[in-house]
Design a protein around this motif. Structure first.
Motif, PDB file in Angstrom:
ATOM      1  N   ALA A 234     -51.990   3.732   9.927  1.00 14.40           N
ATOM      2  CA  ALA A 234     -51.051   4.339  10.893  1.00 14.40           C
ATOM      3  C   ALA A 234     -50.484   3.480  11.858  1.00 14.40           C
ATOM      4  O   ALA A 234     -49.424   3.395  12.131  1.00 14.40           O
ATOM      5  CB  ALA A 234     -51.668   5.488  11.680  1.00 14.40           C
ATOM      6  N   ARG A 235     -51.588   2.723  12.168  1.00 14.88           N
ATOM      7  CA  ARG A 235     -51.211   1.497  13.224  1.00 14.88           C
ATOM      8  C   ARG A 235     -49.919   0.485  12.766  1.00 14.88           C
ATOM      9  O   ARG A 235     -48.920   0.199  13.231  1.00 14.88           O
ATOM     10  CB  ARG A 235     -52.276   0.445  13.706  1.00 14.88           C
ATOM     11  CG  ARG A 235     -53.252   1.571  14.642  1.00 14.88           C
ATOM     12  CD  ARG A 235     -54.450   0.455  14.904  1.00 14.88           C
ATOM     13  NE  ARG A 235     -55.265   1.206  15.463  1.00 14.88           N
ATOM     14  CZ  ARG A 235     -56.537   0.896  16.060  1.00 14.88           C
ATOM     15  NH1 ARG A 235     -56.794  -0.501  15.601  1.00 14.88           N
ATOM     16  NH2 ARG A 235     -57.400   1.294  16.672  1.00 14.88           N
ATOM     17  N   PHE A 236     -50.515  -0.006  11.492  1.00 11.97           N
ATOM     18  CA  PHE A 236     -49.506  -1.113  10.741  1.00 11.97           C
ATOM     19  C   PHE A 236     -48.140  -0.345  10.456  1.00 11.97           C
ATOM     20  O   PHE A 236     -47.017  -1.052  10.468  1.00 11.97           O
ATOM     21  CB  PHE A 236     -50.085  -1.457   9.486  1.00 11.97           C
ATOM     22  CG  PHE A 236     -50.903  -2.546   9.770  1.00 11.97           C
ATOM     23  CD1 PHE A 236     -50.527  -3.757   9.934  1.00 11.97           C
ATOM     24  CD2 PHE A 236     -52.386  -2.468  10.263  1.00 11.97           C
ATOM     25  CE1 PHE A 236     -51.567  -4.904  10.037  1.00 11.97           C
ATOM     26  CE2 PHE A 236     -53.157  -3.466  10.396  1.00 11.97           C
ATOM     27  CZ  PHE A 236     -52.708  -4.805  10.248  1.00 11.97           C
ATOM     28  N   SER A 237     -48.083   1.034  10.293  1.00 13.43           N
ATOM     29  CA  SER A 237     -47.023   1.466   9.618  1.00 13.43           C
ATOM     30  C   SER A 237     -46.101   1.776  11.045  1.00 13.43           C
ATOM     31  O   SER A 237     -44.793   2.080  10.797  1.00 13.43           O
ATOM     32  CB  SER A 237     -47.294   2.819   8.913  1.00 13.43           C
ATOM     33  OG  SER A 237     -47.560   3.625   9.695  1.00 13.43           O
ATOM     34  N   GLN A 238     -46.800   1.788  12.010  1.00  9.87           N
ATOM     35  CA  GLN A 238     -45.871   2.185  13.297  1.00  9.87           C
ATOM     36  C   GLN A 238     -45.342   0.787  13.853  1.00  9.87           C
ATOM     37  O   GLN A 238     -44.398   0.875  14.783  1.00  9.87           O
ATOM     38  CB  GLN A 238     -46.702   2.855  14.402  1.00  9.87           C
ATOM     39  CG  GLN A 238     -47.057   4.128  13.822  1.00  9.87           C
ATOM     40  CD  GLN A 238     -47.537   5.113  15.113  1.00  9.87           C
ATOM     41  OE1 GLN A 238     -46.740   5.088  16.041  1.00  9.87           O
ATOM     42  NE2 GLN A 238     -48.839   5.736  14.925  1.00  9.87           N
ATOM     43  N   ILE A 239     -45.796  -0.451  13.519  1.00  5.82           N
ATOM     44  CA  ILE A 239     -45.172  -1.408  14.211  1.00  5.82           C
ATOM     45  C   ILE A 239     -43.441  -1.431  13.642  1.00  5.82           C
ATOM     46  O   ILE A 239     -43.355  -1.307  12.160  1.00  5.82           O
ATOM     47  CB  ILE A 239     -46.097  -2.863  13.699  1.00  5.82           C
ATOM     48  CG1 ILE A 239     -47.356  -2.868  14.097  1.00  5.82           C
ATOM     49  CG2 ILE A 239     -45.188  -4.097  13.619  1.00  5.82           C
ATOM     50  CD1 ILE A 239     -47.335  -3.255  15.501  1.00  5.82           C
ATOM     51  N   GLY A 240     -42.759  -1.896  14.544  1.00  8.49           N
ATOM     52  CA  GLY A 240     -41.583  -2.086  14.292  1.00  8.49           C
ATOM     53  C   GLY A 240     -40.640  -0.812  14.176  1.00  8.49           C
ATOM     54  O   GLY A 240     -39.325  -0.701  14.548  1.00  8.49           O
ATOM     55  N   SER A 241     -41.206   0.412  14.116  1.00 11.48           N
ATOM     56  CA  SER A 241     -40.393   1.580  14.325  1.00 11.48           C
ATOM     57  C   SER A 241     -40.578   1.992  15.806  1.00 11.48           C
ATOM     58  O   SER A 241     -41.236   1.257  16.816  1.00 11.48           O
ATOM     59  CB  SER A 241     -41.300   2.725  13.646  1.00 11.48           C
ATOM     60  OG  SER A 241     -41.967   2.430  12.650  1.00 11.48           O
ATOM     61  N   ARG A 242     -39.701   2.755  16.263  1.00  7.69           N
ATOM     62  CA  ARG A 242     -39.544   3.136  17.714  1.00  7.69           C
ATOM     63  C   ARG A 242     -40.827   3.953  18.038  1.00  7.69           C
ATOM     64  O   ARG A 242     -40.900   5.004  17.508  1.00  7.69           O
ATOM     65  CB  ARG A 242     -38.014   3.825  17.828  1.00  7.69           C
ATOM     66  CG  ARG A 242     -37.957   4.088  19.191  1.00  7.69           C
ATOM     67  CD  ARG A 242     -36.460   4.917  19.282  1.00  7.69           C
ATOM     68  NE  ARG A 242     -35.243   4.046  19.442  1.00  7.69           N
ATOM     69  CZ  ARG A 242     -34.718   3.564  20.450  1.00  7.69           C
ATOM     70  NH1 ARG A 242     -35.618   4.102  21.730  1.00  7.69           N
ATOM     71  NH2 ARG A 242     -33.910   2.820  20.884  1.00  7.69           N
TER      72      ARG A 242
END
Ligand code: ATP
Ligand code: MG
Length: 395
Positions: A234-242
């Motif tokens: 979940a953390r990794f997928s949130q990198i780069g998103s707003r």
């Protein structure tokens, strides 16, 4: 990038800089020389004029003087002032003052200009045989003045050009770095996500089976680990998103992280105590997944820094009021080995690590999450070698 390549790039930049400096100096030198030649030429021409002038003066006194002034002096391109023997201005041209106006105030102004001109070049005496008739003061022509300015204008333009180029290049480089960083995180999250969800499915199937108590316990532990893995993706997928920030109770986020560590402390093999000490119960807009990551990185670094068998990590949070502004601080303090003062600046650089198995990414990631995603600050508040370190998050 390896060290020698870094060094080579450093040398290359230095060389380019020196080359640019040499070119600029040569350019300045050349224009100054050119201006010097032009100036001495104009002075020669002027001297020639004054000789003519003086000769004419000897023949027909005042009428001749005026004639020469109009015919010759008026045609020059220099600012020029003619005075009598006592230094009182009698005629002028090209100094931005009406030549017809001989009022006392104007004369005063012209006299002031004479003082300025005197500094640039001494006056040319107008003589006839042994008799001194007056002086001619002169300044540089417009063309020479412009030429003198030229190198400075060019330097300014070139510097501006270099600055714009440099900024453009840096922003391209930055966005490229960002792109790789974000792409890797998202891709990792995506790739781990698929086997992870099937593993969750397998666990559910196992749980529904009749198992002996030991096996059930193991399955439950496995489930916990899978949950943790889920959190990581979940953390990794949130990198780069707003990052969407939600108001949460800060103490609950910190509690969760501290609990996680307390459960794992026995595995660390050191007797470390984590002490939580909060003032009030502030609500803060946070992205929980990412913010927990920051706290974990700070606490992990503190654990690593504690080299003795026992140690303490204190987490202190509260509000800072400074006039109308108020901010939330979270301090993570350890009594570990501290950071040498010459290394203080390096710790936030990606890739800087003093650990055998360290990637040197923990703090740069934490800084990015705090500053880019939460608009806060992550700083090294205090450190003393052999005594400990305090890292501070400001929100
Ligand atoms: N609390 C601390 N006490 C002493 N040194 C620290 C502390 N926190 C960070 N450092 C120093 O800063 C360096 C960089 O920290 P960072 O978390 O970025 O990377 P790392 O811990 O070495 O590796 P990673 O976190 O990627 O596994 C560490 O190697 C360590 O030398
Ligand atoms: Mg670390």
């Amino acid at each position: 990038m390896n060290v020698s390549l870094y060094r080579l790039r450093g040398h290359f930049k230095g060389l380019l800089f020196i080359l640019a400096l040499v070119i600029i100096i040569m350019f300045l030198f050349y224009t100054q020389k050119l201006v010097g030649v032009l100036r001495s030429q104009s002075r020669q021409i002027l001297e020639f004029y004054t000789q003519l002038y003086a000769q004419a003066a000897s023949t027909e006194a005042n009428a001749g003087l005026n004639f020469i002034f109009e015919q010759i002096i008026q045609r020059t391109h220099f600012p020029i002032i003619q005075t009598d023997v006592e230094g009182n201005p009698t005629a002028w041209k090209g100094i931005g003052i009406d030549p017809e106006d001989h009022s006392p105030e104007t004369l005063k102004k012209v006299k002031k200009m004479i003082q300025v001109m005197k500094k640039e070049a001494g006056p040319i005496p107008i003589k006839y045989q042994e008799y001194l008739l007056g002086y001619l003061y002169y300044g540089d022509s417009k063309l020479i003045k412009q030429l003198q300015m030229l190198p400075y204008i060019e330097i300014a333009v070139v510097s501006l050009f270099i600055l714009v180029g440099f900024l453009g290049f840096r922003s391209i480089q930055r966005s490229e770095e960002q792109f790789i960083w974000v792409g890797m995180s998202k891709e990792t999250a995506h790739q781990i996500g698929t086997p992870l969800s099937s593993l969750m499915g397998w666990i559910e199937i196992l749980k529904s089976k009749k198992l002996d108590p030991d096996a059930r316990k193991t399955v439950l532990e496995m489930e916990k680990d899978l949950e943790r893995l889920n959190q990581v993706t979940a953390r990794f997928s949130q990198i780069g998103s707003r990052a969407d920030l939600k108001k949460v109770r800060l103490s609950s986020v910190i509690d969760d992280v501290v609990e996680y560590f307390k459960r794992r402390l026995p595995q660390w093999g050191k007797k470390v105590e984590i002490v939580l000490n909060g003032q009030g119960d502030p609500q803060v807009p946070l992205n929980r997944d990412l913010f927990e990551w920051v706290l974990e990185n700070l606490i992990k670094n503190s654990l690593d820094a504690i080299e003795k068998d026992t140690g303490t990590i204190q987490i202190h949070f509260g509000e800072l009021r400074n006039g109308k502004k108020h901010r939330i601080f979270i301090d993570v303090t350890d009594n570990g080995r501290g950071i040498e003062s010459s290394r203080k600046r390096d710790i936030f650089k990606p890739g800087y690590s003093t650990k055998k198995r360290g990637w040197g990414l923990g703090l740069s990631l934490a800084k990015r999450i705090v500053e880019d995603y939460h608009g806060g600050k992550l700083i090294l508040k205090e450190t003393r070698t052999g005594h400990g370190t305090t890292m501070r998050i400001l929100l």
